[in-house]
Design a protein around this motif. Structure first.
Motif, mmCIF file in Angstrom:
data_model
loop_
_atom_site.group_PDB
_atom_site.id
_atom_site.type_symbol
_atom_site.label_atom_id
_atom_site.label_comp_id
_atom_site.label_asym_id
_atom_site.label_seq_id
_atom_site.Cartn_x
_atom_site.Cartn_y
_atom_site.Cartn_z
ATOM 1 N N ALA A 107 35.897 102.243 -10.323
ATOM 2 C CA ALA A 107 36.205 103.650 -10.519
ATOM 3 C C ALA A 107 36.634 103.906 -11.954
ATOM 4 O O ALA A 107 37.369 103.111 -12.533
ATOM 5 C CB ALA A 107 37.311 104.096 -9.562
ATOM 6 N N VAL A 108 36.192 105.028 -12.489
ATOM 7 C CA VAL A 108 36.586 105.429 -13.833
ATOM 8 C C VAL A 108 38.091 105.649 -13.894
ATOM 9 O O VAL A 108 38.759 105.220 -14.835
ATOM 10 C CB VAL A 108 35.830 106.710 -14.256
ATOM 11 C CG1 VAL A 108 36.356 107.247 -15.575
ATOM 12 C CG2 VAL A 108 34.341 106.427 -14.339
ATOM 13 N N ARG A 109 38.671 106.277 -12.863
ATOM 14 C CA ARG A 109 40.107 106.579 -12.869
ATOM 15 C C ARG A 109 40.963 105.319 -12.918
ATOM 16 O O ARG A 109 42.119 105.361 -13.308
ATOM 17 C CB ARG A 109 40.496 107.419 -11.654
ATOM 18 C CG ARG A 109 40.398 106.684 -10.343
ATOM 19 C CD ARG A 109 40.811 107.582 -9.167
ATOM 20 N NE ARG A 109 40.552 106.948 -7.906
ATOM 21 C CZ ARG A 109 41.357 106.093 -7.317
ATOM 22 N NH1 ARG A 109 42.485 105.744 -7.887
ATOM 23 N NH2 ARG A 109 41.040 105.561 -6.154
ATOM 24 N N ALA A 110 40.388 104.190 -12.530
ATOM 25 C CA ALA A 110 41.128 102.926 -12.540
ATOM 26 C C ALA A 110 40.732 102.056 -13.728
ATOM 27 O O ALA A 110 41.162 100.918 -13.827
ATOM 28 C CB ALA A 110 40.878 102.169 -11.245
ATOM 29 N N ARG A 116 49.562 98.109 -10.613
ATOM 30 C CA ARG A 116 48.751 97.583 -11.725
ATOM 31 C C ARG A 116 48.965 96.093 -11.806
ATOM 32 O O ARG A 116 50.090 95.617 -11.696
ATOM 33 C CB ARG A 116 49.156 98.227 -13.053
ATOM 34 C CG ARG A 116 48.779 99.672 -13.118
ATOM 35 C CD ARG A 116 47.535 99.832 -13.953
ATOM 36 N NE ARG A 116 47.072 101.204 -13.831
ATOM 37 C CZ ARG A 116 45.806 101.530 -13.717
ATOM 38 N NH1 ARG A 116 44.883 100.597 -13.701
ATOM 39 N NH2 ARG A 116 45.441 102.774 -13.644
ATOM 40 N N LEU A 117 47.900 95.375 -12.006
ATOM 41 C CA LEU A 117 47.992 93.909 -12.083
ATOM 42 C C LEU A 117 48.037 93.444 -13.530
ATOM 43 O O LEU A 117 47.659 94.079 -14.414
ATOM 44 C CB LEU A 117 46.797 93.266 -11.372
ATOM 45 C CG LEU A 117 46.684 93.612 -9.892
ATOM 46 C CD1 LEU A 117 45.423 93.015 -9.314
ATOM 47 C CD2 LEU A 117 47.900 93.102 -9.139
ATOM 48 N N SER A 151 40.138 92.540 -11.024
ATOM 49 C CA SER A 151 40.721 93.824 -10.612
ATOM 50 C C SER A 151 41.871 94.211 -11.537
ATOM 51 O O SER A 151 42.675 93.370 -11.927
ATOM 52 C CB SER A 151 41.241 93.757 -9.175
ATOM 53 O OG SER A 151 40.173 93.676 -8.268
ATOM 54 N N GLN A 152 41.944 95.496 -11.838
ATOM 55 C CA GLN A 152 43.003 96.033 -12.683
ATOM 56 C C GLN A 152 44.192 96.539 -11.864
ATOM 57 O O GLN A 152 45.280 96.727 -12.389
ATOM 58 C CB GLN A 152 42.465 97.216 -13.506
ATOM 59 C CG GLN A 152 41.239 96.887 -14.308
ATOM 60 C CD GLN A 152 41.522 95.881 -15.396
ATOM 61 O OE1 GLN A 152 42.519 95.989 -16.107
ATOM 62 N NE2 GLN A 152 40.674 94.894 -15.527
ATOM 63 N N MET A 153 43.940 96.776 -10.559
ATOM 64 C CA MET A 153 44.935 97.424 -9.726
ATOM 65 C C MET A 153 44.652 97.084 -8.267
ATOM 66 O O MET A 153 43.529 96.765 -7.898
ATOM 67 C CB MET A 153 44.815 98.946 -9.942
ATOM 68 C CG MET A 153 45.680 99.802 -9.069
ATOM 69 S SD MET A 153 45.499 101.578 -9.430
ATOM 70 C CE MET A 153 43.855 101.912 -8.810
ATOM 71 N N ILE A 154 45.695 97.190 -7.452
ATOM 72 C CA ILE A 154 45.566 97.090 -5.991
ATOM 73 C C ILE A 154 46.089 98.406 -5.417
ATOM 74 O O ILE A 154 47.128 98.906 -5.850
ATOM 75 C CB ILE A 154 46.404 95.931 -5.413
ATOM 76 C CG1 ILE A 154 45.919 94.592 -5.925
ATOM 77 C CG2 ILE A 154 46.396 95.959 -3.884
ATOM 78 C CD1 ILE A 154 44.594 94.137 -5.375
ATOM 79 N N GLU A 155 45.360 98.927 -4.454
ATOM 80 C CA GLU A 155 45.775 100.160 -3.779
ATOM 81 C C GLU A 155 45.830 99.885 -2.286
ATOM 82 O O GLU A 155 45.008 99.151 -1.755
ATOM 83 C CB GLU A 155 44.763 101.267 -4.078
ATOM 84 C CG GLU A 155 45.107 102.601 -3.481
ATOM 85 C CD GLU A 155 44.120 103.663 -3.890
ATOM 86 O OE1 GLU A 155 44.384 104.356 -4.887
ATOM 87 O OE2 GLU A 155 43.080 103.782 -3.216
ATOM 88 N N GLY A 167 41.124 96.685 -6.362
ATOM 89 C CA GLY A 167 41.014 96.270 -4.973
ATOM 90 C C GLY A 167 41.738 97.230 -4.048
ATOM 91 O O GLY A 167 42.770 97.791 -4.407
ATOM 92 N N VAL A 168 41.156 97.438 -2.878
ATOM 93 C CA VAL A 168 41.805 98.232 -1.838
ATOM 94 C C VAL A 168 42.208 97.258 -0.744
ATOM 95 O O VAL A 168 41.349 96.605 -0.137
ATOM 96 C CB VAL A 168 40.873 99.321 -1.279
ATOM 97 C CG1 VAL A 168 41.544 100.050 -0.124
ATOM 98 C CG2 VAL A 168 40.477 100.297 -2.372
ATOM 99 N N LEU A 169 43.497 97.128 -0.530
ATOM 100 C CA LEU A 169 44.016 96.250 0.513
ATOM 101 C C LEU A 169 43.766 96.926 1.854
ATOM 102 O O LEU A 169 44.385 97.934 2.180
ATOM 103 C CB LEU A 169 45.508 95.995 0.285
ATOM 104 C CG LEU A 169 46.197 95.032 1.248
ATOM 105 C CD1 LEU A 169 45.561 93.645 1.209
ATOM 106 C CD2 LEU A 169 47.674 94.950 0.919
ATOM 107 N N GLN A 170 42.825 96.398 2.607
ATOM 108 C CA GLN A 170 42.447 96.991 3.884
ATOM 109 C C GLN A 170 43.415 96.594 4.996
ATOM 110 O O GLN A 170 43.745 97.413 5.847
ATOM 111 C CB GLN A 170 41.020 96.573 4.270
ATOM 112 C CG GLN A 170 39.974 96.964 3.269
ATOM 113 C CD GLN A 170 39.768 98.464 3.188
ATOM 114 O OE1 GLN A 170 40.158 99.232 4.054
ATOM 115 N NE2 GLN A 170 39.144 98.901 2.124
ATOM 116 N N GLU A 171 43.813 95.343 4.984
ATOM 117 C CA GLU A 171 44.723 94.838 6.019
ATOM 118 C C GLU A 171 45.671 93.814 5.417
ATOM 119 O O GLU A 171 45.266 92.995 4.610
ATOM 120 C CB GLU A 171 43.944 94.127 7.132
ATOM 121 C CG GLU A 171 43.046 95.009 7.948
ATOM 122 C CD GLU A 171 42.328 94.208 9.004
ATOM 123 O OE1 GLU A 171 42.875 94.096 10.118
ATOM 124 O OE2 GLU A 171 41.248 93.688 8.697
#
Length: 91
Positions: free
Chosen positions: A12-15, A90-91, A53-57, A20-24
């Protein structure tokens, strides 16, 4: 089984690139007070960084969820910034 974590890779540009999106993040009831959750989350962070990855959400439970404050506190204590129904680090 002690626990499980699943993550999806997203661009994503915003990131500013990959994140990464933590699903579980699930820990067996028998192990929930034995610090396995934080250790598993740290492993997620390490692997996400290794993969660029630059970030985890993570999505948070909705208002009214019985353990909402405990879940929010868990992520905030590990450096996540809560914004509505999401928390980011942010990582």
């Amino acid at each position: 089984m002690v626990g499980i974590a699943t993550i999806s890779a997203v661009q994503a540009v915003r990131a500013a690139g990959a994140y990464g999106v933590l699903q579980e993040l699930w820990i067996s009831r028998d192990f929930r007070s034995s610090h396995h959750g934080p250790h598993l989350l740290e492993a997620v962070h390490s692997e996400a960084k290794r993969r660029g990855s630059q970030m985890i959400e993570v999505a948070l439970p909705p208002d009214g969820y019985p353990a909402l404050e405990r879940v929010r506190r868990f992520y905030e204590e590990r450096g996540y910034q809560v914004a509505g129904l999401r928390a980011r680090k942010r990582l």
